[in-house]
Design an enzyme around this catalytic site. Structure first.
Site, mmCIF file in Angstrom:
data_model
loop_
_atom_site.group_PDB
_atom_site.id
_atom_site.type_symbol
_atom_site.label_atom_id
_atom_site.label_comp_id
_atom_site.label_asym_id
_atom_site.label_seq_id
_atom_site.Cartn_x
_atom_site.Cartn_y
_atom_site.Cartn_z
ATOM 1 N N ASP A 151 -0.830 -4.914 -10.997
ATOM 2 C CA ASP A 151 -2.191 -5.379 -10.134
ATOM 3 C C ASP A 151 -1.939 -6.590 -9.480
ATOM 4 O O ASP A 151 -1.931 -7.714 -10.324
ATOM 5 C CB ASP A 151 -3.280 -5.343 -11.160
ATOM 6 C CG ASP A 151 -4.503 -5.544 -10.289
ATOM 7 O OD1 ASP A 151 -4.428 -5.720 -9.007
ATOM 8 O OD2 ASP A 151 -5.707 -5.582 -11.113
ATOM 9 N N ASP A 339 -3.464 -6.100 -2.531
ATOM 10 C CA ASP A 339 -3.859 -5.636 -3.980
ATOM 11 C C ASP A 339 -3.477 -4.399 -4.093
ATOM 12 O O ASP A 339 -3.837 -3.229 -3.933
ATOM 13 C CB ASP A 339 -5.520 -5.620 -4.096
ATOM 14 C CG ASP A 339 -5.883 -5.333 -5.529
ATOM 15 O OD1 ASP A 339 -5.048 -5.125 -6.295
ATOM 16 O OD2 ASP A 339 -7.076 -5.571 -5.716
#
Length: 555
Positions: A151, A339
């Site tokens: 992430d 992201d």
């Protein structure tokens, strides 16, 4: 006018996740986990999935921005967190400089030279859409394998503890000879649920690299919205300035420990589309590659366009805006956090209103959803960075029907929600919906500063073009043929090689029971019972050595 036909989607009642490459030979494990489908059997978008994705995203950014203020700004202008962050960037600049000097900054040369770094990714797809990408890491000595969501929108590493209530794989502390635990509490809230546990330290295996004494969290409790994901835990690849633990990320430790060579100061991400590999609508397939300390030029075509990071918390860069049929829609420029841990795209409300006014859209309540005609009135949609448009296939953008009562209205994977960066500015969250159309490079030093690079993915199915109009932006960008680090001019005249040599790999975060204590609270597992916590909640103190006390973050 382009008429877009959405097929009826077939979802399986249960999905067995296929095995994928592990961080060591001969180790394979299988999980039977279930994540909400993006759309149902009838092709109607699953609003519970949308709610979960938004909840994870908004809570993550609220927590990260709060951490940034504590770690990097509030009362800690000269904190060890700041010093360590600047030291990591200095090492990264030196790696880039060496790459330029040695002529190894080109992606092709780098990939040939790199002996390790590749992590195979698995794509969990549902309702005909790619929902999440994850890969495997090892933790402990000997290492235990975990499926991890990599992430770039966060900076903590966590996995389920031995006593976790999670149905996912648990870490066995007693089976690791290098395991150290602490009494420092850790937690992250995701909307209405919280993941909480404590901090520990052990060796991490990532893409063939062994990272000793990596600080991470062992979660005793996992929030329901996270428990529904197909992976065991999460590894943040954002800047450690937003970490709840205040500790450096695994990749930052690779940089500071001197494990990366010339020109290896970046992570490359390639996300593959499930529909290119299988006719099934739900399941798992090989989903691409995380390239740790490398760039795989075989995964993209053309030039890489770099845009400098504006705020070093998230991988946040300015976007020129969203283009429809090759022309940027006025009012759609924004700052964007890139992201890999978010499925969809969230843009500020003002940008969404401008975009959907162009598309003939209708806002649906206050959840950020908009509906558009299923018979598309446009032939292409693209996000523009650094004056270059990167097109996203319409089959990815259209998620499904807005309701079961009509096939006239559809929902796109672009939502209008005001979220905020560490400095309080509205920021877009650009997730996998866009990233699977590009090859992404997250570099700690490009022309001497952190930057995000994009090139057209070999499996994007579309192309990239120069923007016909451009929104104003104060940031510059650069295009590099082949890959990073090939500019002829060097920004490193003031870089000091002696300061690089003086940077010690031991300058990592230390967890202490008392924020003003100088000794580490980490002890081997067999000694854990002798640790007595101090009064109040345990906190995290960041120190470069036994005599230095740094910023603290409440768990």
């Amino acid at each position: 006018m382009l008429s877009l036909s959405l097929p009826l989607l077939v979802a399986s009642a249960s999905v067995a996740l296929a095995s994928h490459a592990q961080p060591g030979p001969g180790l394979h494990h299988f999980h039977h986990k279930r994540m909400l489908d993006i759309s149902g059997l009838d092709g109607v978008v699953n609003h519970d999935f949308l709610s979960n994705d938004l909840t994870r995203s908004s809570s993550k950014y609220a927590k990260g921005s709060k951490n940034y203020k504590i770690n990097f700004e509030s009362l800690h202008g000269n904190s060890t967190v700041r010093k360590r962050h600047e030291s990591v960037l200095e090492v990264a600049r030196e790696l880039e400089r060496r790459g330029l000097v040695e002529g190894e900054g080109e992606g092709e040369g780098l990939v040939k030279r790199a002996q390790k770094g590749s992590v195979e990714l698995t794509d969990y797809f549902s309702g005909g859409h790619d929902a999440m990408y994850y890969g495997s890491i090892g933790v402990g000595t000997p290492f235990q394998s975990f499926d991890i969501d990599f992430d770039t929108g966060s900076a903590d590493l966590w996995i389920p503890s031995p006593t976790s209530t999670s149905k996912h794989t648990h870490f066995s502390t007693s089976d690791s000879s290098s395991m150290e635990t602490s009494t420092a509490a850790w937690d992250i809230t995701y909307g209405t649920g919280t993941s909480r546990g404590y901090l520990a330290r052990d060796t991490i295996q990532l893409g063939g690299y062994s990272i000793p004494k990596q600080i991470f969290a062992l979660a005793d409790q996992t929030a329901a919205v996270i428990e529904a994901l197909p992976c065991d835990g999460l590894m943040g690849l954002g800047f450690s300035t937003i970490a709840t633990s205040g500790a450096p990320t695994p990749f930052e430790n690779l940089i500071s420990q001197g494990q990366l060579g010339a020109g290896q100061q970046m992570v490359g991400v390639y996300l593959q589309r499930a529909s290119d590999l299988t006719s099934k609508s739900s399941g798992t397939v090989g989903g691409g590659e995380l390239c740790v300390g490398c760039v795989n030029s075989a995964r993209y075509t053309g030039e890489v366009t770099y845009t400098p990071v504006s705020t070093q918390g998230y991988w946040e860069i300015p976007s020129d805006g969203i283009a429809i049929d090759g022309t940027i829609v006025p009012g759609t420029s924004f700052k964007a956090a890139i992201d890999t841990g978010t499925t969809l795209i969230y843009i500020p409300r003002t940008a969404a209103k401008a975009l959907y006014a162009k598309l003939g859209g209708t806002e649906k309540g206050s959840s950020g959803e908009w509906t558009v005609p299923c018979a598309a009135t446009f032939s292409s949609i693209a996000l523009s960075f650094g004056g270059r448009q990167f097109e996203v296939p319409l089959k990815d953008v259209f998620l499904g029907y807005a309701s079961s009562s009509s096939t006239d209205k559809c929902i796109l994977g672009i939502f209008g929600i005001d979220q905020y960066d560490a400095e309080g500015n509205t920021v877009a969250i650009v997730g996998d919906l866009f990233l699977k159309a590009v090859y992404s490079i997250f570099s700690y030093s490009q022309n001497g500063s952190p930057a995000v690079g994009f090139a057209t993915s070999i499996t994007s199915g579309v192309s990239s073009t120069t923007s016909t109009t451009s929104s104003s932006s104060s940031s510059s960008s650069s295009s590099v043929s082949g890959s990073p680090g090939t500019n002829s001019s060097s920004p490193f005249a003031s870089s000091s090689s002696s300061s690089i040599a003086n940077y010690l790999p031991t300058a990592v975060a230390q967890v202490t029971i008392d924020p003003v204590a100088s000794a580490s609270a980490y002890v081997p597992v067999e000694q854990t019972s002798s640790v007595v916590a101090g009064k109040g909640a345990a906190k995290v103190a960041v120190s470069a050595d036994a005599g230095d006390v740094g910023g603290q973050v409440a768990g």
